[in-house]
Design a protein around this motif. Structure first.
Motif, PDB file in Angstrom:
ATOM      1  N   UNK A  72      58.875  39.823  14.652  1.00  0.00           N
ATOM      2  CA  UNK A  72      59.802  39.260  15.631  1.00  0.00           C
ATOM      3  C   UNK A  72      59.521  40.015  16.924  1.00  0.00           C
ATOM      4  N   UNK A  73      58.614  39.480  17.704  1.00  0.00           N
ATOM      5  CA  UNK A  73      58.178  40.204  18.902  1.00  0.00           C
ATOM      6  C   UNK A  73      59.288  40.315  19.942  1.00  0.00           C
ATOM      7  N   UNK A  74      60.184  39.371  19.956  1.00  0.00           N
ATOM      8  CA  UNK A  74      61.295  39.437  20.911  1.00  0.00           C
ATOM      9  C   UNK A  74      62.188  40.651  20.645  1.00  0.00           C
ATOM     10  N   UNK A  75      62.304  41.005  19.361  1.00  0.00           N
ATOM     11  CA  UNK A  75      63.135  42.153  18.987  1.00  0.00           C
ATOM     12  C   UNK A  75      62.289  43.397  18.705  1.00  0.00           C
ATOM     13  N   UNK A  76      60.971  43.253  18.796  1.00  0.00           N
ATOM     14  CA  UNK A  76      60.054  44.361  18.501  1.00  0.00           C
ATOM     15  C   UNK A  76      60.287  44.910  17.095  1.00  0.00           C
ATOM     16  N   UNK A  77      60.323  43.997  16.131  1.00  0.00           N
ATOM     17  CA  UNK A  77      60.500  44.394  14.741  1.00  0.00           C
ATOM     18  C   UNK A  77      59.470  43.700  13.860  1.00  0.00           C
ATOM     19  N   UNK A  78      59.243  44.298  12.699  1.00  0.00           N
ATOM     20  CA  UNK A  78      58.492  43.659  11.628  1.00  0.00           C
ATOM     21  C   UNK A  78      59.433  43.608  10.434  1.00  0.00           C
ATOM     22  N   UNK A  79      59.617  42.411   9.918  1.00  0.00           N
ATOM     23  CA  UNK A  79      60.605  42.206   8.863  1.00  0.00           C
ATOM     24  C   UNK A  79      59.931  41.923   7.525  1.00  0.00           C
ATOM     25  N   UNK A  80      60.596  42.358   6.472  1.00  0.00           N
ATOM     26  CA  UNK A  80      60.150  42.055   5.116  1.00  0.00           C
ATOM     27  C   UNK A  80      61.286  41.304   4.442  1.00  0.00           C
ATOM     28  N   UNK A  81      61.077  40.012   4.235  1.00  0.00           N
ATOM     29  CA  UNK A  81      62.067  39.177   3.576  1.00  0.00           C
ATOM     30  C   UNK A  81      61.782  39.213   2.077  1.00  0.00           C
ATOM     31  N   UNK A  82      62.753  39.642   1.324  1.00  0.00           N
ATOM     32  CA  UNK A  82      62.571  39.826  -0.109  1.00  0.00           C
ATOM     33  C   UNK A  82      63.517  38.890  -0.861  1.00  0.00           C
ATOM     34  N   UNK A  83      62.943  38.004  -1.647  1.00  0.00           N
ATOM     35  CA  UNK A  83      63.719  37.062  -2.449  1.00  0.00           C
ATOM     36  C   UNK A  83      63.472  37.315  -3.933  1.00  0.00           C
ATOM     37  N   UNK A  84      64.335  36.747  -4.754  1.00  0.00           N
ATOM     38  CA  UNK A  84      64.193  36.845  -6.213  1.00  0.00           C
ATOM     39  C   UNK A  84      63.955  38.283  -6.649  1.00  0.00           C
ATOM     40  N   UNK A  85      64.760  39.172  -6.146  1.00  0.00           N
ATOM     41  CA  UNK A  85      64.567  40.592  -6.414  1.00  0.00           C
ATOM     42  C   UNK A  85      64.767  40.918  -7.879  1.00  0.00           C
ATOM     43  N   UNK A  86      63.967  41.875  -8.334  1.00  0.00           N
ATOM     44  CA  UNK A  86      63.981  42.314  -9.721  1.00  0.00           C
ATOM     45  C   UNK A  86      64.327  43.802  -9.780  1.00  0.00           C
ATOM     46  N   UNK A  87      64.814  44.265 -10.903  1.00  0.00           N
ATOM     47  CA  UNK A  87      65.105  45.698 -11.020  1.00  0.00           C
ATOM     48  C   UNK A  87      63.893  46.567 -10.714  1.00  0.00           C
ATOM     49  N   UNK A  88      62.705  46.084 -11.033  1.00  0.00           N
ATOM     50  CA  UNK A  88      61.493  46.872 -10.773  1.00  0.00           C
ATOM     51  C   UNK A  88      61.139  46.936  -9.290  1.00  0.00           C
TER      52      UNK A  88
END
Length: 125
Positions: A72-88
């Motif tokens: 997100x260059x407007x916010x100067x961030x790099x995001x990690x979207x995590x779905x279907x999370x597992x205990x591991x």
């Protein structure tokens, strides 16, 4: 060194989602390869994903199809979207910056020059 700050870690139930963010108040992250790594207790730090300056992305096999990295260059961030999370997926997650693009060896932590302090992700019911 690039100063990095991660945020977004939390306790989430299995199957849930989270978005982690990596930010810098002093450096333009678009100039760097940014990687996400994680380290679980008693385990080595492992590469999760990375994104190049040109937008090329790589993912560890364990997260393919579930995690998405983006800028997100407007916010100067790099995001990690995590779905279907597992205990591991439980671990401390770190973002890291490199002035170079290493392609298929993106997962080697030693290739990154700057690291954040990490954010805890716990997946548990």
């Amino acid at each position: 060194q690039v100063q990095l700050v991660e945020s977004g870690g939390a306790l989430v139930q299995p199957g849930g989602s989270l978005r982690l963010s990596c930010a810098s108040s002093r450096f333009t992250l678009d100039y760097y390869t940014i990687g996400w790594f994680r380290q679980a207790p008693g385990k080595e730090r492992e590469g999760v994903s990375c994104i190049s300056r040109d937008g090329n992305t790589y993912y560890a096999d364990s997260v393919k199809g579930r995690f998405t990295i983006s800028r997100d260059n407007a916010k100067n961030t790099v995001n990690l979207h995590m779905n279907s999370l597992k205990p591991e997926d439980t671990a401390v997650y770190y973002c890291a910056a490199s002035g170079r693009w290493y392609g298929r060896t993106w997962y080697r932590a030693a290739q990154y020059d700057s690291w954040g302090q990490g954010t805890q992700v716990t997946v548990s019911s």
